[in-house]
Design a protein around this motif. Structure first.
Motif, mmCIF file in Angstrom:
data_model
loop_
_atom_site.group_PDB
_atom_site.id
_atom_site.type_symbol
_atom_site.label_atom_id
_atom_site.label_comp_id
_atom_site.label_asym_id
_atom_site.label_seq_id
_atom_site.Cartn_x
_atom_site.Cartn_y
_atom_site.Cartn_z
ATOM 1 N N LYS A 161 13.715 -19.137 -22.724
ATOM 2 C CA LYS A 161 14.932 -19.992 -23.547
ATOM 3 C C LYS A 161 15.031 -20.791 -24.010
ATOM 4 N N LYS A 162 14.810 -21.835 -23.288
ATOM 5 C CA LYS A 162 15.120 -23.421 -23.595
ATOM 6 C C LYS A 162 14.676 -23.322 -25.194
ATOM 7 N N ASN A 163 13.917 -22.927 -25.386
ATOM 8 C CA ASN A 163 13.614 -23.243 -26.728
ATOM 9 C C ASN A 163 12.946 -21.745 -27.259
ATOM 10 N N PRO A 164 13.888 -21.768 -27.950
ATOM 11 C CA PRO A 164 14.094 -19.953 -28.420
ATOM 12 C C PRO A 164 13.020 -19.818 -29.904
ATOM 13 N N ASN A 165 12.843 -21.121 -30.664
ATOM 14 C CA ASN A 165 11.691 -20.929 -31.581
ATOM 15 C C ASN A 165 10.055 -20.960 -31.623
ATOM 16 N N ARG A 166 10.347 -21.337 -30.223
ATOM 17 C CA ARG A 166 8.535 -21.500 -30.317
ATOM 18 C C ARG A 166 7.871 -20.454 -29.023
ATOM 19 N N SER A 167 6.523 -19.930 -29.620
ATOM 20 C CA SER A 167 6.446 -19.160 -28.698
ATOM 21 C C SER A 167 5.696 -19.885 -27.713
ATOM 22 N N TYR A 168 4.298 -19.343 -27.096
ATOM 23 C CA TYR A 168 3.956 -19.082 -25.769
ATOM 24 C C TYR A 168 1.960 -18.396 -26.138
ATOM 25 N N ASN A 169 1.157 -19.278 -25.519
ATOM 26 C CA ASN A 169 0.357 -18.035 -25.826
ATOM 27 C C ASN A 169 -0.305 -18.362 -24.284
ATOM 28 N N ILE A 170 -0.357 -17.605 -23.117
ATOM 29 C CA ILE A 170 -0.211 -17.194 -22.112
ATOM 30 C C ILE A 170 -1.892 -17.356 -21.818
ATOM 31 N N VAL A 171 -3.009 -18.452 -20.631
ATOM 32 C CA VAL A 171 -3.531 -17.733 -20.089
ATOM 33 C C VAL A 171 -3.930 -17.495 -18.730
ATOM 34 N N GLU A 172 -4.177 -16.721 -18.353
ATOM 35 C CA GLU A 172 -4.260 -15.704 -17.033
ATOM 36 C C GLU A 172 -5.584 -16.115 -15.971
ATOM 37 N N LEU A 173 -6.107 -16.748 -14.487
ATOM 38 C CA LEU A 173 -6.192 -16.321 -14.071
ATOM 39 C C LEU A 173 -6.021 -15.754 -12.752
ATOM 40 N N GLN A 174 -7.426 -14.581 -12.839
ATOM 41 C CA GLN A 174 -6.597 -13.537 -12.180
ATOM 42 C C GLN A 174 -7.308 -14.060 -10.546
ATOM 43 N N GLY A 175 -7.124 -13.137 -9.366
ATOM 44 C CA GLY A 175 -7.572 -13.408 -8.382
ATOM 45 C C GLY A 175 -8.678 -12.651 -8.338
ATOM 46 N N THR A 176 -9.081 -11.725 -7.215
ATOM 47 C CA THR A 176 -9.914 -11.583 -6.636
ATOM 48 C C THR A 176 -10.514 -10.250 -7.375
ATOM 49 N N VAL A 177 -11.306 -9.470 -8.144
ATOM 50 C CA VAL A 177 -11.570 -8.507 -9.099
ATOM 51 C C VAL A 177 -11.337 -7.054 -8.133
ATOM 52 N N GLY A 178 -9.989 -6.618 -8.412
ATOM 53 C CA GLY A 178 -10.212 -5.150 -7.239
ATOM 54 C C GLY A 178 -8.993 -5.513 -6.279
ATOM 55 N N SER A 179 -8.800 -6.532 -6.183
ATOM 56 C CA SER A 179 -8.080 -6.978 -4.392
ATOM 57 C C SER A 179 -6.530 -6.510 -5.278
ATOM 58 N N ALA A 180 -5.328 -5.859 -4.147
ATOM 59 C CA ALA A 180 -4.372 -5.771 -4.481
ATOM 60 C C ALA A 180 -3.339 -7.308 -4.604
ATOM 61 N N PRO A 181 -3.921 -8.365 -4.555
ATOM 62 C CA PRO A 181 -2.581 -9.364 -4.935
ATOM 63 C C PRO A 181 -2.835 -9.628 -6.478
ATOM 64 N N ALA A 182 -4.458 -9.436 -6.877
ATOM 65 C CA ALA A 182 -5.061 -9.159 -8.008
ATOM 66 C C ALA A 182 -3.796 -8.267 -9.181
ATOM 67 N N LEU A 183 -4.140 -7.422 -8.627
ATOM 68 C CA LEU A 183 -4.026 -5.647 -10.083
ATOM 69 C C LEU A 183 -3.070 -5.605 -9.490
ATOM 70 N N ASP A 184 -2.248 -5.680 -8.770
ATOM 71 C CA ASP A 184 -0.153 -6.116 -8.284
ATOM 72 C C ASP A 184 0.328 -7.592 -9.213
ATOM 73 N N ARG A 185 -0.168 -8.295 -9.573
ATOM 74 C CA ARG A 185 0.994 -9.626 -9.483
ATOM 75 C C ARG A 185 0.144 -10.010 -11.624
ATOM 76 N N LYS A 186 -0.784 -9.236 -11.811
ATOM 77 C CA LYS A 186 -0.609 -9.416 -12.504
ATOM 78 C C LYS A 186 0.013 -8.025 -13.700
ATOM 79 N N ALA A 187 0.588 -6.981 -12.714
ATOM 80 C CA ALA A 187 1.064 -6.226 -12.828
ATOM 81 C C ALA A 187 2.694 -6.159 -13.167
ATOM 82 N N GLY A 188 3.022 -7.535 -12.089
ATOM 83 C CA GLY A 188 4.177 -7.308 -11.955
ATOM 84 C C GLY A 188 4.852 -8.517 -13.253
ATOM 85 N N PHE A 189 3.970 -9.183 -13.268
ATOM 86 C CA PHE A 189 3.909 -10.729 -14.623
ATOM 87 C C PHE A 189 3.855 -9.900 -15.719
#
Length: 320
Positions: free
Chosen positions: A151-179
């Protein structure tokens, strides 16, 4: 009740045997605990918390390190069943694939407590309680920080790269879903690459190197599912000639001391807390279960969000 000579003799013999042989005294609580492994600073602190709490409470703790492998955890749980421990506790490597072994524990009348990570089972009665964080909310908190920053830079777009946790683990699945839940519908926030870093520093660095090789300066934000991967990625960003925290915003989860050190150096922008100090709650819950007392099905720990601006103030308070 009328006390006869036989009653008095029996009582005296019981007291005498207890004094002579500790085996006649009440046995200490025995807990069999299977840990995921030692993949991060967070996990190391979590293990220390459980071992320390057990020692202070006089609990006999049988500890098994699964080294990130579900089959090792299944073997450990079956070993605990064979040893007739009082309570089985474990932090599952992944969410699924637990029904069979947990049914074996239930058949043996050994209660099971989950710590840190949840499981998906057909019968919720296969475990008595889950102690841990709300991983979905952690993902939401990370995304909310980014939304407010954007919001501090309303005219800018942000490209995000995501480092996920262990495949199939609860924190990896849920942290991705919440984000994803929070950034959904915001055209200025877009995940362009996503891959597992397996919650480790080395893998986080390796995957970030690949992200930079393919996307280069097109990357504006790194969202890492834990601090260790973020710290590894920070090294990759620096080796590529860019400034982490400035050229690429770094958002991560856990709140370990290493993350605070990175924030103090201006290399990490925010960490969302995931409290690993679950030992006292685990021991208290196991004691209550063994005593036949009711316990909550889910016990959630209180946690906060720490942006770089508060790192200097909060760093001395970190216990892990």
């Amino acid at each position: 009740m009328r006390l006869t000579r036989r009653n008095l003799l029996g009582a005296a013999m019981t007291v005498s045997l207890t004094a002579i042989n500790p085996a006649f005294a009440a046995k200490p609580l025995t807990i069999g605990f299977s840990q995921v492994g030692a993949e991060s600073e967070w996990r190391t602190a979590n293990t220390a918390s459980i071992k320390d709490a057990a020692k202070k409470a006089g609990v006999n703790l049988k500890f098994a390190d699964a080294q990130q492998r579900q089959e090792n955890q299944v073997k450990a749980i079956r070993s605990f069943i064979a040893q007739r421990v009082d309570v089985i506790a474990f932090s599952p490597v992944v969410e699924s694939g637990w029904d069979t072994v947990l049914r074996e524990a239930k058949a043996a009348k050994i209660p099971v407590i989950l710590t840190d990570r949840a499981v998906k089972v057909s019968d919720p009665s296969l475990y008595v309680s889950f102690i841990g964080s709300d991983f979905v909310e952690e993902g939401r908190r990370a995304a909310r920080w980014l939304v407010e920053h954007a919001k501090k830079n309303p005219n800018r777009s942000y490209n995000i790269v995501e480092l996920q946790g262990t495949v199939g683990s609860a924190p990896a699945l849920d942290r991705k879903a919440g984000f994803l839940e929070v950034i959904a519908g915001n055209p200025k926030l877009k995940i362009i690459r996503s891959q597992t870093g397996d919650f480790t520093r080395a893998k986080g660095k390796e995957v970030m190197e690949a992200f930079i090789k393919s996307e280069g300066k097109n990357i504006n934000v790194l969202y890492a599912h834990n601090d260790d991967m973020a710290i590894g990625a920070i090294q990759a960003i620096e080796e590529a000639g860019m400034k982490p925290g400035k050229d690429i915003l770094v958002v991560s989860i856990d709140g370990v001391r290493g993350a605070f050190e990175a924030m103090l150096q201006g290399k990490l922008n925010v960490t969302v807390e995931c409290n690993p100090l679950l030992g006292p709650q685990l021991i208290q819950t196991a004691q209550a279960v063994k005593a036949g007392k009711p316990v909550p099905k889910r016990i959630t720990v209180n946690e906060g969000v720490f942006p770089a601006e508060v790192a200097a103030k909060e760093f001395p308070n970190r216990k892990y």
